[in-house]
Design a protein around this motif. Structure first.
Motif, PDB file in Angstrom:
ATOM      1  N   ILE A 159       0.756  -1.209  -0.104  1.00  0.00           N
ATOM      2  CA  ILE A 159      -0.016   0.271  -0.019  1.00  0.00           C
ATOM      3  C   ILE A 159       0.912   1.266  -0.019  1.00  0.00           C
ATOM      4  O   ILE A 159       2.046   1.278   0.538  1.00  0.00           O
ATOM      5  N   HIS A 160       0.454   2.392  -0.851  1.00  0.00           N
ATOM      6  CA  HIS A 160       1.155   3.489  -0.797  1.00  0.00           C
ATOM      7  C   HIS A 160      -0.054   4.612  -0.771  1.00  0.00           C
ATOM      8  O   HIS A 160      -1.044   4.436  -1.345  1.00  0.00           O
ATOM      9  N   CYS A 161       0.020   5.437   0.216  1.00  0.00           N
ATOM     10  CA  CYS A 161      -0.908   6.332   0.370  1.00  0.00           C
ATOM     11  C   CYS A 161      -0.581   7.904   0.270  1.00  0.00           C
ATOM     12  O   CYS A 161       0.792   8.202   0.374  1.00  0.00           O
ATOM     13  N   GLY A 162      -1.312   8.763   0.126  1.00  0.00           N
ATOM     14  CA  GLY A 162      -1.148  10.212   0.327  1.00  0.00           C
ATOM     15  C   GLY A 162      -2.464  11.334  -0.130  1.00  0.00           C
ATOM     16  O   GLY A 162      -3.432  10.453  -0.030  1.00  0.00           O
ATOM     17  N   GLY A 163      -2.205  12.046  -0.487  1.00  0.00           N
ATOM     18  CA  GLY A 163      -3.288  13.040  -0.716  1.00  0.00           C
ATOM     19  C   GLY A 163      -3.783  13.008  -2.129  1.00  0.00           C
ATOM     20  O   GLY A 163      -2.864  12.765  -2.729  1.00  0.00           O
ATOM     21  N   VAL A 164      -4.969  13.397  -2.822  1.00  0.00           N
ATOM     22  CA  VAL A 164      -5.252  13.005  -4.125  1.00  0.00           C
ATOM     23  C   VAL A 164      -4.409  13.947  -5.098  1.00  0.00           C
ATOM     24  O   VAL A 164      -4.215  13.530  -6.014  1.00  0.00           O
ATOM     25  N   ASP A 165      -3.738  15.167  -4.548  1.00  0.00           N
ATOM     26  CA  ASP A 165      -3.016  16.064  -5.206  1.00  0.00           C
ATOM     27  C   ASP A 165      -1.680  14.902  -5.630  1.00  0.00           C
ATOM     28  O   ASP A 165      -0.992  15.826  -6.456  1.00  0.00           O
ATOM     29  N   HIS A 166      -1.387  14.004  -5.085  1.00  0.00           N
ATOM     30  CA  HIS A 166      -0.275  13.336  -5.329  1.00  0.00           C
ATOM     31  C   HIS A 166      -0.422  12.555  -6.497  1.00  0.00           C
ATOM     32  O   HIS A 166       0.535  11.899  -7.135  1.00  0.00           O
ATOM     33  N   ILE A 167      -1.699  12.286  -6.933  1.00  0.00           N
ATOM     34  CA  ILE A 167      -2.092  11.360  -8.279  1.00  0.00           C
ATOM     35  C   ILE A 167      -1.218  11.655  -9.415  1.00  0.00           C
ATOM     36  O   ILE A 167      -0.700  10.990  -9.810  1.00  0.00           O
ATOM     37  N   PRO A 168      -1.548  12.921  -9.845  1.00  0.00           N
ATOM     38  CA  PRO A 168      -1.111  13.023 -11.252  1.00  0.00           C
ATOM     39  C   PRO A 168       0.310  13.349 -11.353  1.00  0.00           C
ATOM     40  O   PRO A 168       0.885  13.289 -12.483  1.00  0.00           O
ATOM     41  N   VAL A 169       1.101  13.745 -10.303  1.00  0.00           N
ATOM     42  CA  VAL A 169       2.592  14.194 -10.646  1.00  0.00           C
ATOM     43  C   VAL A 169       3.322  13.357  -9.792  1.00  0.00           C
ATOM     44  O   VAL A 169       3.931  12.378 -10.184  1.00  0.00           O
ATOM     45  N   HIS A 170       3.274  13.526  -8.301  1.00  0.00           N
ATOM     46  CA  HIS A 170       4.260  12.778  -7.481  1.00  0.00           C
ATOM     47  C   HIS A 170       4.239  11.316  -7.715  1.00  0.00           C
ATOM     48  O   HIS A 170       5.056  10.684  -7.868  1.00  0.00           O
ATOM     49  N   HIS A 171       2.958  10.568  -7.311  1.00  0.00           N
ATOM     50  CA  HIS A 171       3.216   9.217  -7.455  1.00  0.00           C
ATOM     51  C   HIS A 171       2.991   8.700  -8.753  1.00  0.00           C
ATOM     52  O   HIS A 171       3.595   7.662  -9.017  1.00  0.00           O
ATOM     53  N   THR A 172       2.583   9.445  -9.694  1.00  0.00           N
ATOM     54  CA  THR A 172       2.792   9.168 -11.096  1.00  0.00           C
ATOM     55  C   THR A 172       4.255   9.089 -11.581  1.00  0.00           C
ATOM     56  O   THR A 172       4.731   8.099 -11.939  1.00  0.00           O
ATOM     57  N   ASN A 173       5.095   9.913 -11.212  1.00  0.00           N
ATOM     58  CA  ASN A 173       6.479   9.996 -11.204  1.00  0.00           C
ATOM     59  C   ASN A 173       7.217   8.795 -10.443  1.00  0.00           C
ATOM     60  O   ASN A 173       8.131   8.135 -10.981  1.00  0.00           O
ATOM     61  N   GLU A 174       6.713   8.597  -9.356  1.00  0.00           N
ATOM     62  CA  GLU A 174       7.064   7.514  -8.442  1.00  0.00           C
ATOM     63  C   GLU A 174       7.138   6.238  -9.217  1.00  0.00           C
ATOM     64  O   GLU A 174       8.108   5.313  -9.111  1.00  0.00           O
ATOM     65  N   ILE A 175       5.995   5.911  -9.514  1.00  0.00           N
ATOM     66  CA  ILE A 175       5.636   4.510 -10.588  1.00  0.00           C
ATOM     67  C   ILE A 175       6.809   4.657 -11.488  1.00  0.00           C
ATOM     68  O   ILE A 175       7.390   3.590 -11.834  1.00  0.00           O
ATOM     69  N   ALA A 176       6.873   5.447 -12.430  1.00  0.00           N
ATOM     70  CA  ALA A 176       7.816   5.834 -13.678  1.00  0.00           C
ATOM     71  C   ALA A 176       9.023   5.388 -13.236  1.00  0.00           C
ATOM     72  O   ALA A 176       9.888   4.615 -13.839  1.00  0.00           O
ATOM     73  N   GLN A 177       9.666   5.951 -12.087  1.00  0.00           N
ATOM     74  CA  GLN A 177      10.755   5.796 -11.620  1.00  0.00           C
ATOM     75  C   GLN A 177      11.265   4.283 -11.151  1.00  0.00           C
ATOM     76  O   GLN A 177      12.132   3.626 -11.590  1.00  0.00           O
ATOM     77  N   SER A 178      10.489   4.101 -10.295  1.00  0.00           N
ATOM     78  CA  SER A 178      10.760   2.774  -9.702  1.00  0.00           C
ATOM     79  C   SER A 178      10.329   1.636 -10.760  1.00  0.00           C
ATOM     80  O   SER A 178      11.263   0.664 -10.706  1.00  0.00           O
ATOM     81  N   GLU A 179       9.276   1.691 -11.359  1.00  0.00           N
ATOM     82  CA  GLU A 179       9.197   0.428 -12.230  1.00  0.00           C
ATOM     83  C   GLU A 179      10.170   0.297 -13.702  1.00  0.00           C
ATOM     84  O   GLU A 179      10.411  -0.672 -14.084  1.00  0.00           O
ATOM     85  N   ALA A 180      10.445   1.595 -13.764  1.00  0.00           N
ATOM     86  CA  ALA A 180      11.749   1.588 -15.157  1.00  0.00           C
ATOM     87  C   ALA A 180      12.975   1.024 -14.407  1.00  0.00           C
ATOM     88  O   ALA A 180      13.544   0.406 -15.305  1.00  0.00           O
TER      89      ALA A 180
END
Length: 474
Positions: free
Chosen positions: A237-258
């Motif tokens: 599980i990873h959580c946070g505020g909705v504001d993190h969806i479009p940028v912060h968490h999106t980028n976290e996924i990109a970095q980590s999974e790449a």
RNA sequence: GGCGUCGUACCCAAGUGGCUUAAGGGAGCAGUCUGCAAAACUGUUAUGCAUCGGUUCGAAUCCGAUCGACGCCUCCA
């Protein structure tokens, strides 16, 4: 074990929670950037995470909860000339960035303690994981996801398949956006920095050497690096505020999974905003409400906690002092009822397991349905008001529910506490009793007013009277 | 401009096709009790879920349109 359903932002659906390792849950929560106090909107997110964690624990899972402290390097704006928040905060307070970080991290921890939020299993600081972050950039570089510009190392989002999946980002739509500044050197609209070079003309207080030059890590990197370090490449599980969806968490996924080539996180949970009548609460606007502001107005931290329970985490809350008043009244009434129940408990009470199980089941069904805390509170009230349950059964249930609610029912005293009434007040009460028996009601009312004025309340009963401290808090 | 969320009583709010002719809390009102109060208890405040159409044996719940509120697209919980 009962099934737990959680709303996963990735699928936009409620999904049954299946942990990677049976009986355990790994959970990463984006913590505060410690350049200022947390405002009450920020605190809502940590409250939500607390409820989530408590529900997992309640269901018998062993939870490893990691929270970061961002103590470095977020630029104020996307533009290059932006000064980062930490450095700006330091200048405002006339301190070093390190002092600022320590001070506000400390204040943050005090706030969440007051709100009865369970501390994470592990805190981690961005500045203490520079090496891990550099390692992650190297990994991305080796796999061809990076490029270097005059101001830093960037992530090429066009190289990552499914970029923006989490936020369902319409990249075409972004192109038409009006308010987005676009760095000339960025290859794609959505590219972001992994490492920023220190400005040539100015020495930063926080900077580190790296294979690409002196500088500091980009703003999304720390969460990828630290979450994977402590929870593994793939965690629950990873959580946070909705504001993190479009940028912060999106980028976290990109970095980590790449880098890992594996799925990063199985369940993404996001909490909605707390709003004021002016709109979203934000720090940049200047004045903002802190927990301390509420305490200064005479509210207790748990009044606010109860307030937050009036709405589901995926719905916006409109904050107002009227609404907070109504929560405070509700919470006070709740405490009084519980106090009364505690005073009625006797050893003769027989605990009927069927009774207990019925309400326990009802409660569990609510919380396990994507944290329906609002309905769980309704079950709490039903339990209190039920006429078939005896005091011991009720107390049993309430104590159990409080493991999730965290409203500190354990601190509520049973009934009136006799010895807390000063002799002076007792004397006045006795005088009033005499006046009453003489039917001298004018005198009796006078004495009652006097007692009220001293902060106590007198209530007649069949046999005599009761004295009670006028409630601020029980 | 693009994307998205939401609109349930005086207020907050749960419920997302039949178990609900709509939980729970706050506030108000009435009654019981009381010398009067307070507390407590009991009752009470939506034949209706923004509006208008549609689907269905059946809708607050599904579909469409309209109106309204808000969020995101920029660091942000």
């Amino acid at each position: 074990m009962n099934d737990i359903y959680l709303y996963n932002t990735l699928s936009r659906k409620k999904e049954k929670f299946i942990p990677i390792e049976e009986g355990k849950a790994g959970m990463y929560c984006c913590g505060p950037t410690v350049y200022n106090y947390a405002h009450i909107g920020n605190l809502r997110a940590y409250f939500f995470e607390d409820i989530l964690k408590r529900i997992l624990l309640y269901n018998g899972l062993q939870v490893k909860h990691v929270m970061n402290i961002t103590d470095v390097g977020h630029l104020v704006s996307d533009a290059d000339e932006g000064e980062d928040k930490m450095e700006k905060g330091a200048r405002r307070e006339g301190k070093t960035v390190w002092q600022i970080a320590e001070y506000f991290a400390d204040e943050f921890m005090k706030d969440i303690k007051l709100l009865n939020i369970l501390p994470p299993t592990l805190w981690c600081k961005a500045t203490e994981h520079i090496e891990e972050q550099i390692k992650l950039i190297k990994c991305l570089e080796e796999k061809g996801f990076t490029y270097v510009t005059s101001d830093g190392v960037y992530y090429d989002t066009s190289k990552f398949r499914n970029y923006g999946e989490l936020g369902r980002i319409d990249i075409e739509g972004l192109e038409e956006g009006k308010r987005i500044s676009f760095s000339e050197e960025k290859r794609n609209k959505t590219d972001f920095s992994l490492w920023k070079f220190s400005p040539a003309n100015r020495k930063r207080q926080m900077e580190w050497d790296s294979p690409w030059g002196k500088g500091f890590p980009g703003w999304h990197l720390e969460c990828s690096a630290m979450s994977m370090k402590y929870l593994g490449d793939n965690f629950d599980i990873h959580c946070g505020g909705v504001d993190h969806i479009p940028v912060h968490h999106t980028n976290e996924i990109a970095q980590s999974e790449a880098c890992t080539g594996r799925k990063f996180v199985n369940y993404w949970l996001h909490c909605e905003f707390l709003l004021e009548d002016k709109g979203k609460m934000s720090k940049s606007a200047g004045e903002f409400l802190k927990l301390k502001s509420l305490l200064d107005h005479g509210y207790s931290p748990l009044d606010f906690r109860y307030f937050l329970m009036m709405t589901h985490y995926r719905k916006k809350i409109m904050f107002s002092f009227d609404a907070l008043d109504s929560a405070r009244n509700g919470y006070r009434n709740l405490r009084e009822k519980i106090s009364e129940i505690k005073s009625k408990v006797t050893e003769k009470d027989i605990i009927n397991d069927t009774n207990i199980r019925f309400f326990g089941r009802k409660f569990t069904d609510c919380i396990n349905d994507d944290l329906n805390i609002t309905e769980a509170v309704a079950v709490l009230w039903e339990t209190i008001k039920d006429t078939n349950l005896n005091a011991s059964e009720k107390l049993n249930l309430l104590t159990d529910f409080d493991k999730v609610l965290g409203l500190e029912f354990n601190t509520i005293p049973a009934g009136e506490v006799e010895y807390e009434i000063p002799d002076e007040i007792k004397l006045l009460a006795e005088k009033r009793k005499i006046a009453k028996s003489e039917k001298n009601y004018v005198r009796a009312d006078e004495l009652r007013r006097l007692i009220n004025g001293k902060g106590y309340e007198i209530m007649d009963t069949k046999t005599g009277y009761e004295i009670k401290k006028i409630r601020n808090s029980i």
